[in-house]
Design a protein around this motif. Structure first.
Motif, short mmCIF file in Angstrom:
data_model
loop_
_atom_site.label_atom_id
_atom_site.label_comp_id
_atom_site.label_asym_id
_atom_site.label_seq_id
_atom_site.Cartn_x
_atom_site.Cartn_y
_atom_site.Cartn_z
N GLU A 37 0.81 -1.21 0.00
CA GLU A 37 0.00 0.00 0.00
C GLU A 37 0.85 1.26 0.00
O GLU A 37 0.29 2.36 0.00
CB GLU A 37 -0.95 0.01 1.20
N SER A 38 2.16 1.13 0.00
CA SER A 38 3.03 2.30 0.02
C SER A 38 4.36 1.98 -0.65
O SER A 38 4.72 0.81 -0.82
CB SER A 38 3.29 2.76 1.46
N VAL A 39 5.08 3.03 -1.00
CA VAL A 39 6.41 2.86 -1.58
C VAL A 39 7.32 2.14 -0.59
O VAL A 39 8.10 1.26 -0.97
CB VAL A 39 7.01 4.23 -1.95
N GLU A 40 7.20 2.50 0.68
CA GLU A 40 8.05 1.89 1.70
C GLU A 40 7.81 0.38 1.79
O GLU A 40 8.76 -0.39 2.00
CB GLU A 40 7.80 2.55 3.06
N GLU A 41 6.58 -0.05 1.64
CA GLU A 41 6.28 -1.48 1.69
C GLU A 41 6.85 -2.20 0.47
O GLU A 41 7.30 -3.35 0.58
CB GLU A 41 4.78 -1.71 1.81
N VAL A 42 6.84 -1.55 -0.68
CA VAL A 42 7.47 -2.14 -1.86
C VAL A 42 8.98 -2.26 -1.61
O VAL A 42 9.58 -3.31 -1.89
CB VAL A 42 7.19 -1.28 -3.11
N GLN A 43 9.59 -1.22 -1.10
CA GLN A 43 11.03 -1.26 -0.83
C GLN A 43 11.37 -2.37 0.16
O GLN A 43 12.33 -3.12 -0.05
CB GLN A 43 11.49 0.08 -0.27
N HIS A 44 10.59 -2.49 1.22
CA HIS A 44 10.85 -3.53 2.23
C HIS A 44 10.74 -4.92 1.60
O HIS A 44 11.61 -5.78 1.82
CB HIS A 44 9.87 -3.39 3.39
N SER A 45 9.70 -5.13 0.79
CA SER A 45 9.49 -6.45 0.17
C SER A 45 10.64 -6.81 -0.75
O SER A 45 11.12 -7.96 -0.75
CB SER A 45 8.17 -6.45 -0.61
N ASP A 162 17.70 -3.41 -5.25
CA ASP A 162 18.27 -3.31 -3.90
C ASP A 162 17.41 -2.46 -2.98
O ASP A 162 17.81 -2.13 -1.85
CB ASP A 162 19.69 -2.75 -3.95
N GLY A 163 16.22 -2.06 -3.44
CA GLY A 163 15.31 -1.26 -2.64
C GLY A 163 15.47 0.23 -2.79
O GLY A 163 14.71 1.01 -2.22
N THR A 164 16.47 0.68 -3.58
CA THR A 164 16.67 2.11 -3.81
C THR A 164 15.49 2.68 -4.61
O THR A 164 15.01 2.06 -5.56
CB THR A 164 17.97 2.35 -4.60
N LEU A 165 15.04 3.88 -4.21
CA LEU A 165 13.99 4.58 -4.94
C LEU A 165 14.62 5.66 -5.81
O LEU A 165 15.36 6.51 -5.32
CB LEU A 165 13.00 5.21 -3.97
N ILE A 166 14.34 5.62 -7.11
CA ILE A 166 14.86 6.65 -8.01
C ILE A 166 13.70 7.34 -8.72
O ILE A 166 12.60 6.80 -8.83
CB ILE A 166 15.85 6.08 -9.06
N HIS A 167 13.97 8.55 -9.19
CA HIS A 167 13.00 9.31 -9.98
C HIS A 167 13.63 9.61 -11.33
O HIS A 167 14.72 10.18 -11.41
CB HIS A 167 12.64 10.62 -9.27
N THR A 168 12.96 9.20 -12.40
CA THR A 168 13.46 9.44 -13.75
C THR A 168 12.57 10.44 -14.46
O THR A 168 11.40 10.61 -14.11
CB THR A 168 13.50 8.15 -14.57
N GLY A 169 13.10 11.09 -15.47
CA GLY A 169 12.29 11.94 -16.32
C GLY A 169 12.16 13.36 -15.82
O GLY A 169 12.97 13.85 -15.03
N HIS A 170 11.07 14.02 -16.26
CA HIS A 170 10.91 15.46 -16.05
C HIS A 170 9.44 15.79 -15.83
O HIS A 170 8.55 15.04 -16.22
CB HIS A 170 11.41 16.24 -17.27
#
Length: 444
Positions: A37-45, A162-170
């Motif tokens: 339900e959140s970005v953090e839960e995706v990262q943890h998984s 590896d759980g890193t969150l990145i932002h691409t684009g503009h």
């Protein structure tokens, strides 16, 4: 952490989330299903999966047709369907920011009061998610004029292996700083990262539209009609082809009378301030080819578009169907359609054809009766192989919008040479060194 109530391991849930709509009769069982339900839960998984070297299969609504969201034995199914918020609508900038679980049609409903639309509209737009559309670079009925999903994606938020969150684009329509990683992730089928946020470009909602139904005696004649529209230099928003067998299936399922009106149908919609003038040019071009053309309005126009969206047909218990997704140059459309009909006769299989004819993307469906057993399946496979080979020989591609998934890996080397595949494997290794993100899909 993920709340235990959103980690499913009961048999019914595992079965439900184990497959998409790809042409597989069964699927392996995942170990668990995570309803993030959140970005953090995706990262943890993803981090947990990385530590344990467990495959992660990301999933939206499960409407994919190439097996890209099918479970792998003992994997984690990471469902993003609950990440379904429209985070921001910026009418003056003609863009919106959404989570991956937002339903395509719901986004259009939200932006319509602003005089805007999200242009990509796959046939499954009422149930498919924007995240899934991005992962497969989905097309749709309006793609002839407005392009496919990639053409409407400005930026992405992506969780890496590896759980890193990145932002691409503009957040701008233009931007060329660095490599275009946004375009790389679009259509990567969850093999390079998990998309958790999408910034989309919106288009102006057309002030008017005109819909034409053009019936021809046969499919090659309708395909010739597509070329005639191009020669007239009109760009319809919708230009769809349906053959006689498809019309008959729709009539049986929905009580329409399409097959009695002709042997094939071109469904055309023009839009914008010039919709009426463009529709008249199209009508004249098709009448000159012998078509019976009628202008459809209001509810009947919407009904015809809905019928087209349902042209794939419901599963029938005693039939085994495989819906294909190939594209050829538009100039080869007439020849390829004729070849498909010949293949069906040669291999003694049934065939129906629908197509996003405006850009040469065809969806031929070959099928057999299940009672024909292994012999029937062998003929079906031969017909499928020949249909792919013929598309490639004409300068086409093995998939126009559904993606490679798992099912189409068997043909990928027919289109892409060893050097290209080596480079793609290197990119996969860079983004996902332990191979946990949807392994065995999209690239060979």
């Amino acid at each position: 952490m993920v709340h235990p109530s959103r980690v499913l391991s009961d048999a019914a849930s595992l079965v439900h989330y184990s497959r998409d709509l790809g042409p597989f009769e069964s699927a392996p069982m995942p170990a668990i299903v995570v309803l993030a339900e959140s970005v953090e839960e995706v990262q943890h998984s993803v981090r947990v999966a990385g530590l344990r070297r467990v495959a992660v299969v990301p999933r939206g609504a499960g409407t994919g047709l190439s097996g890209g969201a099918m479970a792998l034995q003992g994997c984690i199914i990471l469902s993003l369907e609950r990440m379904n918020r429209i985070l921001e609508i910026r009418p003056m900038d003609e863009m919106a920011v959404v989570e991956p679980g937002v339903i395509n049609a719901d986004l259009n409903t939200a932006v319509e009061p602003h005089g805007l639309m999200y242009a990509p509209d796959p046939a499954s737009h009422r149930i498919s998610t924007i995240g899934g559309n991005v992962a497969t670079n989905a097309g749709g009925l309006r793609c002839a004029k407005y392009g496919v999903t990639r053409d409407s994606v400005l930026a992405l938020d992506v969780v890496l292996a590896d759980g890193t969150l990145i932002h691409t684009g503009h957040d701008t329509f233009k931007g060329v700083a660095g490599y275009d990683l946004t375009a790389l992730f679009v259509g990567s089928e969850g093999t390079l990262g998990i998309i958790v946020g999408i910034t989309v470009r919106l288009k102006y909602l057309p002030v008017r539209s005109r819909t034409l139904a053009a019936f021809f005696d046969d499919v090659p004649a309708a395909a010739a009609g597509v070329l005639a529209i191009g020669t007239a230099r009109v760009q319809p928003a919708v230009l769809e082809l349906l053959d006689g067998n498809t019309l008959q299936v729709l009539d049986s399922a929905y009580g329409s009378n399409l097959r009695r009106r002709g042997g094939s149908l071109l469904l055309i919609q023009t839009d914008g301030f010039g919709a009426e003038a463009e529709a008249e040019v199209v009508r004249e071009a098709l009448v000159n080819l012998g078509a019976s053309v009628s202008a459809e309005s209001g509810g009947e126009a919407e009904r015809l578009l809905d019928l087209r969206r349902n042209a794939r047909g419901d599963d029938v218990e005693d039939e085994f169907r495989v819906g294909e997704d190939v594209a050829v140059p538009r100039s080869k459309l007439v020849h390829y359609v004729a070849e498909l009909e010949r293949m069906a006769r040669d291999h003694n299989v049934l065939l129906k054809v629908v197509a996003h004819a405006g850009d040469g993307n065809l969806h031929p469906t070959f099928w057999i009766r299940t009672s024909e057993g292994d012999a029937g399946l062998a003929r079906l496979d031969s017909a499928l192989d020949e249909s792919i080979g013929a598309a490639l020989a004409l300068g086409g591609t093995i998939t126009g919008e559904h993606g490679v998934g798992e099912y189409k890996l068997r043909w990928l080397s027919w289109e892409q040479g060893a050097d290209l595949q080596r480079i793609q494997r290197g990119i996969k290794q860079l983004f996902d060194p332990h191979g946990i993100l949807n392994p065995g899909r999209a690239i060979a």
